[in-house]
Design a protein around this motif. Structure first.
Motif, PDB file in Angstrom:
ATOM      1  N   LEU A   7     -15.489  79.568  40.523  1.00 40.64           N
ATOM      2  CA  LEU A   7     -16.739  79.556  39.759  1.00 40.64           C
ATOM      3  C   LEU A   7     -17.195  78.126  39.530  1.00 40.64           C
ATOM      4  O   LEU A   7     -16.393  77.269  39.134  1.00 40.64           O
ATOM      5  CB  LEU A   7     -16.527  80.242  38.400  1.00 40.64           C
ATOM      6  N   VAL A   8     -18.469  77.873  39.768  1.00 36.99           N
ATOM      7  CA  VAL A   8     -19.069  76.591  39.392  1.00 36.99           C
ATOM      8  C   VAL A   8     -20.043  76.872  38.257  1.00 36.99           C
ATOM      9  O   VAL A   8     -20.994  77.648  38.406  1.00 36.99           O
ATOM     10  CB  VAL A   8     -19.784  75.918  40.577  1.00 36.99           C
ATOM     11  N   ALA A 163      -8.890  77.369  34.861  1.00 34.92           N
ATOM     12  CA  ALA A 163      -8.398  76.505  35.929  1.00 34.92           C
ATOM     13  C   ALA A 163      -9.161  76.689  37.232  1.00 34.92           C
ATOM     14  O   ALA A 163      -9.192  75.782  38.073  1.00 34.92           O
ATOM     15  CB  ALA A 163      -6.911  76.752  36.153  1.00 34.92           C
ATOM     16  N   GLU A 164      -9.783  77.843  37.420  1.00 35.35           N
ATOM     17  CA  GLU A 164     -10.515  78.115  38.667  1.00 35.35           C
ATOM     18  C   GLU A 164     -12.007  77.821  38.530  1.00 35.35           C
ATOM     19  O   GLU A 164     -12.796  78.210  39.377  1.00 35.35           O
ATOM     20  CB  GLU A 164     -10.306  79.571  39.088  1.00 35.35           C
ATOM     21  N   THR A 165     -12.379  77.123  37.445  1.00 28.95           N
ATOM     22  CA  THR A 165     -13.792  76.846  37.163  1.00 28.95           C
ATOM     23  C   THR A 165     -14.069  75.351  37.187  1.00 28.95           C
ATOM     24  O   THR A 165     -13.349  74.560  36.578  1.00 28.95           O
ATOM     25  CB  THR A 165     -14.176  77.402  35.787  1.00 28.95           C
ATOM     26  N   LEU A 166     -15.126  74.975  37.878  1.00 29.63           N
ATOM     27  CA  LEU A 166     -15.628  73.595  37.850  1.00 29.63           C
ATOM     28  C   LEU A 166     -16.864  73.569  36.974  1.00 29.63           C
ATOM     29  O   LEU A 166     -17.826  74.300  37.226  1.00 29.63           O
ATOM     30  CB  LEU A 166     -15.979  73.114  39.255  1.00 29.63           C
ATOM     31  N   PHE A 167     -16.857  72.723  35.951  1.00 28.73           N
ATOM     32  CA  PHE A 167     -17.995  72.597  35.051  1.00 28.73           C
ATOM     33  C   PHE A 167     -18.716  71.293  35.319  1.00 28.73           C
ATOM     34  O   PHE A 167     -18.089  70.232  35.427  1.00 28.73           O
ATOM     35  CB  PHE A 167     -17.521  72.642  33.593  1.00 28.73           C
ATOM     36  N   ASN A 174     -19.318  66.510  26.877  1.00 28.81           N
ATOM     37  CA  ASN A 174     -19.251  67.905  27.322  1.00 28.81           C
ATOM     38  C   ASN A 174     -18.312  68.087  28.505  1.00 28.81           C
ATOM     39  O   ASN A 174     -17.635  69.113  28.616  1.00 28.81           O
ATOM     40  CB  ASN A 174     -20.647  68.426  27.655  1.00 28.81           C
ATOM     41  N   VAL A 175     -18.255  67.111  29.387  1.00 32.80           N
ATOM     42  CA  VAL A 175     -17.303  67.174  30.494  1.00 32.80           C
ATOM     43  C   VAL A 175     -15.878  67.066  29.954  1.00 32.80           C
ATOM     44  O   VAL A 175     -14.990  67.821  30.358  1.00 32.80           O
ATOM     45  CB  VAL A 175     -17.590  66.071  31.533  1.00 32.80           C
ATOM     46  N   ALA A 176     -15.668  66.144  29.014  1.00 35.27           N
ATOM     47  CA  ALA A 176     -14.342  65.998  28.418  1.00 35.27           C
ATOM     48  C   ALA A 176     -13.936  67.276  27.684  1.00 35.27           C
ATOM     49  O   ALA A 176     -12.775  67.700  27.743  1.00 35.27           O
ATOM     50  CB  ALA A 176     -14.321  64.807  27.465  1.00 35.27           C
ATOM     51  N   GLY A 177     -14.886  67.909  26.998  1.00 31.75           N
ATOM     52  CA  GLY A 177     -14.601  69.150  26.305  1.00 31.75           C
ATOM     53  C   GLY A 177     -14.164  70.239  27.257  1.00 31.75           C
ATOM     54  O   GLY A 177     -13.243  71.018  26.958  1.00 31.75           O
ATOM     55  N   ALA A 178     -14.815  70.309  28.412  1.00 33.41           N
ATOM     56  CA  ALA A 178     -14.439  71.298  29.417  1.00 33.41           C
ATOM     57  C   ALA A 178     -13.027  71.055  29.930  1.00 33.41           C
ATOM     58  O   ALA A 178     -12.219  71.980  30.049  1.00 33.41           O
ATOM     59  CB  ALA A 178     -15.438  71.276  30.569  1.00 33.41           C
ATOM     60  N   TYR A 186     -16.902  67.681  36.042  1.00 31.92           N
ATOM     61  CA  TYR A 186     -17.570  66.627  36.815  1.00 31.92           C
ATOM     62  C   TYR A 186     -18.819  66.197  36.054  1.00 31.92           C
ATOM     63  O   TYR A 186     -19.615  67.045  35.647  1.00 31.92           O
ATOM     64  CB  TYR A 186     -17.965  67.134  38.211  1.00 31.92           C
ATOM     65  N   LYS A 187     -18.989  64.885  35.898  1.00 30.00           N
ATOM     66  CA  LYS A 187     -20.186  64.374  35.229  1.00 30.00           C
ATOM     67  C   LYS A 187     -21.308  64.172  36.241  1.00 30.00           C
ATOM     68  O   LYS A 187     -21.166  63.429  37.214  1.00 30.00           O
ATOM     69  CB  LYS A 187     -19.914  63.060  34.501  1.00 30.00           C
ATOM     70  N   PHE A 188     -22.435  64.835  35.972  1.00 28.52           N
ATOM     71  CA  PHE A 188     -23.601  64.739  36.849  1.00 28.52           C
ATOM     72  C   PHE A 188     -24.309  63.412  36.626  1.00 28.52           C
ATOM     73  O   PHE A 188     -24.604  63.021  35.495  1.00 28.52           O
ATOM     74  CB  PHE A 188     -24.565  65.882  36.551  1.00 28.52           C
TER      75      PHE A 188
END
Length: 204
Positions: A7-8, A163-167, A174-178, A186-188
């Motif tokens: 999942l992305v 673990a199977e999700t990329l946020f 928010n990236v750190a929280g994920a 990943y930071k956009f």
């Protein structure tokens, strides 16, 4: 690592769309007759928006409170028109998400009240068309990013593991929280950089 991603999960504003806060403020200023700085304080300075994003108040309570702060009635149509004015879809990123969707699940998790997810077809038609029912407002989960509850509540709804999700989000917090919640993050920064990252991970 990359092969495990099923999942992305995308942030919306700042990633799938450009967000113009001033357009939103100016729209409500025109409706209410208040100065833009008064509108900004009512939405953000008062903490009202944060409470709505975290699901601490209902949509109707939010609109009533906003109207009280602005000294006039703000109905759903007014609020939605202001939010619509603030959103410009990012066609490049939406196209990347569509490529990811050819082989993987995709969804949106946005820090917003449920007015946004309930009316995404009006607010951001390309996102609504691509993601269908899988556009989730943080308010639905009783917490806003970067709280772990926001990510994990969304994943529970989707039936996916952390673990199977990329946020993907445009803010460090928010990236750190994920990542702290067990997701990959990943930071956009730009569509080009995201394209390279998705290719590197074998996601498109």
């Amino acid at each position: 690592m990359t092969a495990s991603i099923a999942l992305v999960l995308f942030d919306m504003e700042g990633v799938l769309s450009h967000y113009d806060r001033s357009a939103r403020v100016n729209h409500l200023a025109a409706i209410s007759g208040q100065a833009p700085e008064t509108v900004r304080h009512a939405i953000w300075g008062s903490g009202l928006e944060a409470r709505a994003d975290a699901g601490q108040i209902s949509d109707d309570e939010y609109l009533r409170a906003l109207g009280d702060l602005l000294g006039c009635r703000i109905d759903r149509e007014d609020w939605l028109a202001a939010r619509h004015a603030s959103i410009t879809p990012n066609g490049q990123v939406i196209a990347l998400a569509a490529r990811v969707a050819e082989r993987h699940s995709i969804a949106v998790l946005t820090n917003n009240c449920c007015l946004v997810s309930d009316h995404i077809g009006y607010l951001n038609p390309p996102v609504a068309q691509l993601f269908g029912p899988h556009v989730y407002a943080s308010a639905s989960f009783g917490a806003a990013k970067p709280a772990a509850q926001a990510y994990l509540g969304c994943l529970e709804q989707l039936g996916r593991g952390a673990a199977e999700t990329l946020f993907i989000d445009d803010t460090d917090a928010n990236v750190a929280g994920a990542i702290n919640a067990g997701l990959q993050g990943y930071k956009f920064v730009s569509a080009d950089a995201l394209s390279e990252e998705l290719e590197r991970r074998g996601l498109m």
